[in-house]
Write a protein that holds these residues in place. Structure first.
Motif, PDB file in Angstrom:
ATOM      1  N   ASN A 285       8.643   6.809   4.985  1.00 45.06           N
ATOM      2  CA  ASN A 285       9.195   7.199   3.687  1.00 45.06           C
ATOM      3  C   ASN A 285      10.619   6.656   3.608  1.00 45.06           C
ATOM      4  N   PRO A 286      10.799   5.494   3.005  1.00 49.08           N
ATOM      5  CA  PRO A 286      12.109   4.846   3.041  1.00 49.08           C
ATOM      6  C   PRO A 286      13.149   5.427   2.094  1.00 49.08           C
ATOM      7  N   ASP A 287      12.737   6.228   1.097  1.00 44.89           N
ATOM      8  CA  ASP A 287      13.689   6.615   0.058  1.00 44.89           C
ATOM      9  C   ASP A 287      13.712   8.106  -0.252  1.00 44.89           C
TER      10      ASP A 287
ATOM     11  N   ALA B 188       0.869  -1.182   0.000  1.00 48.29           N
ATOM     12  CA  ALA B 188       0.000   0.000   0.000  1.00 48.29           C
ATOM     13  C   ALA B 188       0.897   1.221   0.000  1.00 48.29           C
ATOM     14  N   SER B 189       0.694   2.087  -0.944  1.00 48.92           N
ATOM     15  CA  SER B 189       1.490   3.317  -1.009  1.00 48.92           C
ATOM     16  C   SER B 189       0.576   4.495  -1.303  1.00 48.92           C
ATOM     17  N   PHE B 190       1.056   5.658  -0.912  1.00 49.39           N
ATOM     18  CA  PHE B 190       0.297   6.895  -1.091  1.00 49.39           C
ATOM     19  C   PHE B 190       1.261   7.898  -1.730  1.00 49.39           C
ATOM     20  N   GLN B 191       1.161   8.021  -3.062  1.00 47.02           N
ATOM     21  CA  GLN B 191       2.114   8.809  -3.842  1.00 47.02           C
ATOM     22  C   GLN B 191       1.511  10.176  -4.146  1.00 47.02           C
ATOM     23  N   PHE B 192       2.261  11.211  -3.814  1.00 49.69           N
ATOM     24  CA  PHE B 192       1.793  12.577  -4.034  1.00 49.69           C
ATOM     25  C   PHE B 192       2.540  13.190  -5.222  1.00 49.69           C
TER      26      PHE B 192
ATOM     27  N   LEU C 115       4.442   7.906   0.602  1.00 48.78           N
ATOM     28  CA  LEU C 115       4.431   7.215   1.884  1.00 48.78           C
ATOM     29  C   LEU C 115       4.128   5.746   1.644  1.00 48.78           C
ATOM     30  N   GLU C 116       4.855   4.890   2.309  1.00 52.39           N
ATOM     31  CA  GLU C 116       4.642   3.456   2.201  1.00 52.39           C
ATOM     32  C   GLU C 116       4.008   2.943   3.484  1.00 52.39           C
ATOM     33  N   ALA C 117       3.099   1.991   3.340  1.00 49.17           N
ATOM     34  CA  ALA C 117       2.513   1.349   4.519  1.00 49.17           C
ATOM     35  C   ALA C 117       3.491   0.326   5.082  1.00 49.17           C
TER      36      ALA C 117
ATOM     37  N   LYS D 269      12.391   6.084  10.678  1.00 51.54           N
ATOM     38  CA  LYS D 269      11.335   6.202  11.678  1.00 51.54           C
ATOM     39  C   LYS D 269       9.970   5.855  11.084  1.00 51.54           C
ATOM     40  N   LEU D 270       9.195   5.122  11.856  1.00 50.56           N
ATOM     41  CA  LEU D 270       7.799   4.883  11.523  1.00 50.56           C
ATOM     42  C   LEU D 270       6.947   6.017  12.078  1.00 50.56           C
ATOM     43  N   ALA D 271       5.859   6.284  11.405  1.00 49.54           N
ATOM     44  CA  ALA D 271       4.834   7.198  11.920  1.00 49.54           C
ATOM     45  C   ALA D 271       3.524   6.433  11.972  1.00 49.54           C
ATOM     46  N   PHE D 272       2.692   6.798  12.934  1.00 47.36           N
ATOM     47  CA  PHE D 272       1.386   6.141  13.014  1.00 47.36           C
ATOM     48  C   PHE D 272       0.332   7.041  12.384  1.00 47.36           C
ATOM     49  N   SER D 273      -0.724   6.442  11.937  1.00 44.48           N
ATOM     50  CA  SER D 273      -1.810   7.215  11.339  1.00 44.48           C
ATOM     51  C   SER D 273      -2.823   7.576  12.434  1.00 44.48           C
ATOM     52  N   PRO D 274      -3.677   8.596  12.173  1.00 49.26           N
ATOM     53  CA  PRO D 274      -3.789   9.396  10.961  1.00 49.26           C
ATOM     54  C   PRO D 274      -2.612  10.367  10.777  1.00 49.26           C
TER      55      PRO D 274
END
Length: 664
Positions: free
Chosen positions: A222-224, A143-147, A229-231, A189-194
């Motif tokens: 965001n690994p790269d 799952a990715s969220f590309q802007f 954003l990647e899940a 670093k991981l971030a939690f949603s929302p």
């Protein structure tokens, strides 16, 4: 109960293979949001607002343990579009009824799964649904969220010293927000949603999830260093051991090489992108609640929301008494007396009533006689809630619920889960279900953000997963709580209620605040604390300060004690993320209004046109003229609401404004 107004099926029905179909579309009822689903060897999507691309994904998929996959070289059997217009009767929520209107595209694939897209006027969501007859393993979800641009985002990183992603899965889901470009996110670093991403022209996208059942929760990272954003998900625990806080946690020592053990016909969580053109719309969104499974409880009449006199934040504080305060019956009887006098429904016994380091809720300290306290509370029309560490509660779950329900306890505040892998998510549903069986409320602490469990089991009356007022006990000005207070309602509170635990009667300016465990204080003004009871959604709402502090401030206490905790209607009048917010809430014929600002003195012009016709009077609490120096300074007035429904208010630095409005 849902009342269906309009339901149109089969607007589009396809039986052609995926090779022949490259693009399918579905739009929101108002036509402003459009989703294009792209089918090739993978499944991608594009989300457009007013014809402009705002979000996309090249590939969404689930890789299974049997070598198969949902979404990779999948063959489409048929597609169906549905327009739905319903009303949801909500329980213990910010409004009693919700308009639920959306367009839905269901894609049915030969590989025993469906992919469902829903498009509301306020956002988009999609989910995978298993349609096969066999259980299976989920190894990985893509799952990715590309802007399309390098936008800025409000990022709630996991708060931990752990360097590895694996280590970060153990956390309390509490932190302030970093504000940075997507490309500048910390890749470690991981971030939690929302999480909220700021687009051009005032638009924002809030990424969230709903109906999280028997599956790990979604982190974002965001690994790269790109604009996507990647899940990320915690794998299923392989081995755990008792440990952590007072031996009340289950620590994962190793994990399986897969995410989840899934049943046939599993409905996986909704992945949500809320889209708004104004910040105030973001703060008043219902998508997480709407997308959750409807209530499994036929009878909710026994569920009683309300307020709680709470002892932990003020360190069991009382003055001018002839006994040593602490975890003992004398102290709790004094809290019960205070609650009774002020019409407060509950008193909580927080950590300390059960013997420490035993992880057993059946070993009560000798200073506490629960049977006596329950009886004393009932004589005063006050009920009791018990704090419980996760492992102590989970290991004897049904036995604990049955025993304490029979004793007369009304609920549990369950703490220190600090994980959201599948095993822990399953615990939340199991705890909610068994607690409901014995007519017990549940307040989840030390837990992940709400994803709609409070709709499915309305006895789940509140959630923490918020950087709440407890932080003020051990931090000073380095913790900017005032800015967080006007940021969180636009992000974390989109997911659901918060157990923030406001109500401090000791108030401090930015210069004077410091952390003191025995006599803690809030950042910002007194009126800010009053307004937070309106702005923050919290069906079970704490009064965090000492009874004698409230008694010395009876005027403020009277205002707090009268405020409802669930509402017939909610309107966010204005707001700008990180700057200010004004919220109005209605119960019966009475309106309450609360406004918060950041560290800037602020003047706002309020439009009270929502009141309609008639004459109204208001009881108002506003920052005093010296509140910038003495944060507890306030004034109370009684005014008539102007005929033109326009009202000017001024708030001090870190200030607030609170108002109760009644019709003449």
């Amino acid at each position: 109960m849902k009342q269906k107004i309009l339901h149109l099926f089969l607007l589009m029905f396809l039986t052609i293979p995926v090779i022949a179909q490259k693009r399918l579309g579905v739009s929101s009822p108002d036509g402003r949001l459009q989703v294009a689903v792209l089918l090739t060897d993978s499944i991608g999507y594009q989300l457009l607002h007013d014809g402009k691309l705002i979000l996309s994904a090249d590939a969404i998929a689930m890789k299974l343990g049997n070598g198969n996959a949902f979404g990779i070289k999948s063959q489409l059997k048929q597609a169906k579009t549905t327009l739905v217009k319903e009303k949801i009767d909500a329980h213990f929520y910010k409004r009693s009824q919700i308009n639920d209107e959306y367009s839905e595209l269901t894609l049915d694939f030969k590989q025993d799964f469906k992919l469902i897209f829903r498009v509301y006027n306020e956002g988009m969501a999609y989910r995978f649904v298993s349609s096969g007859k066999k259980d299976f393993i989920v190894n990985e979800e893509l799952a990715s969220f590309q802007f399309p641009k390098d936008y800025k985002a409000y990022i709630p990183y996991v708060k931990t010293k752990e360097k590895t992603l694996e280590g970060q899965y153990f956390n309390s889901f509490e932190n302030t927000y970093d504000y940075s470009l997507l490309s500048e996110m910390n890749s470690n670093k991981l971030a939690f949603s929302p999480m909220v991403v700021e687009l051009d022209g005032g638009k924002k996208v809030c990424l969230a999830e709903a109906d999280l059942q028997s599956y790990p929760g979604m982190y974002l990272y965001n690994p790269d260093g790109k604009t996507a954003l990647e899940a990320n998900f915690a794998a299923y625990p392989k081995y755990t051991k008792q440990g952590g806080h007072n031996q009340l946690q289950q620590m994962v020592t190793s994990r399986q090489p897969f995410l989840a053990k899934s049943k046939a016909q599993t409905k996986f969580p909704w992945r949500i992108a809320i889209v708004t053109t104004t910040d105030k719309a973001l703060a008043d969104n219902d998508m997480v609640y709407k997308l959750a499974e409807p209530s499994r409880l036929k009878d909710v009449s026994w569920i009683k929301p309300g307020k709680v006199a709470w002892e932990w934040w003020n360190n069991w504080g009382l003055s001018k008494v002839d006994f040593v305060t602490g975890v003992n019956n004398q102290t709790y009887k004094a809290y019960i007396d205070f609650a009774s006098k002020n019409g407060i429904e509950y008193v909580i016994l927080d950590e300390g009533w059960a013997v420490n380091l035993k992880a057993s809720l059946f070993e009560v300290v000798p200073e506490i006689n629960l049977k006596e306290l329950v009886a004393y509370g009932k004589s005063k029309n006050v009920d009791l809630i018990l704090w419980a560490g996760y492992y102590a509660f989970e290991r004897d779950l049904e036995k604990v619920c049955k025993h304490y329900s029979q004793l007369g306890i009304k609920g549990f505040k369950i703490d220190f889960m600090d994980r959201d892998d599948q095993e822990m998510v399953d615990f939340h549903y199991r705890a909610a279900e068994i607690a409901a069986k014995y007519k017990l409320l549940v307040d989840f602490h030390g837990t992940y953000k709400p994803t709609g469990l409070n709709r499915t089991f309305p006895n789940v009356i509140n959630y923490e997963a918020v950087n709440g007022l407890e932080q003020m006990k051990w931090t000073g000005p380095e913790m900017d709580m005032v800015t967080y207070d006007v940021t969180m309602p636009f992000i974390r509170m989109v997911a659901g209620p918060v157990d923030y635990t406001q109500g401090a009667m000791r108030n401090a300016t930015k210069r004077s605040h410091r952390g003191i465990n025995d006599e803690p204080m809030s950042q910002g003004t007194r009126c800010r604390q009053l307004a937070e009871y309106v702005v923050f959604e919290s069906p079970l709402n704490m009064l965090c300060d000492r009874p004698d502090n409230y008694e010395r401030e009876q005027e403020c206490t009277d205002f707090i004690s009268a405020i409802p905790t669930v509402w017939d209607n909610t309107i966010v009048l204005n707001g700008e993320i990180g700057q200010y917010i004004t919220t109005a809430r209605k119960k019966g014929d009475t309106w309450y209004l609360g406004s918060l600002t950041n560290w800037d003195t602020r003047k706002l012009e309020l439009d009270l046109g929502f009141l309609g016709t008639g004459d109204y009077v208001a009881e108002i609490y506003q920052d005093g003229v010296n509140a910038n120096k003495i944060a507890s300074d306030y004034r109370k007035d009684r005014i008539s609401i102007p005929v033109n429904r326009k009202l000017s208010i001024t708030m001090a630095q870190g200030g607030g404004f609170a108002m109760k409005i009644i019709k003449k």
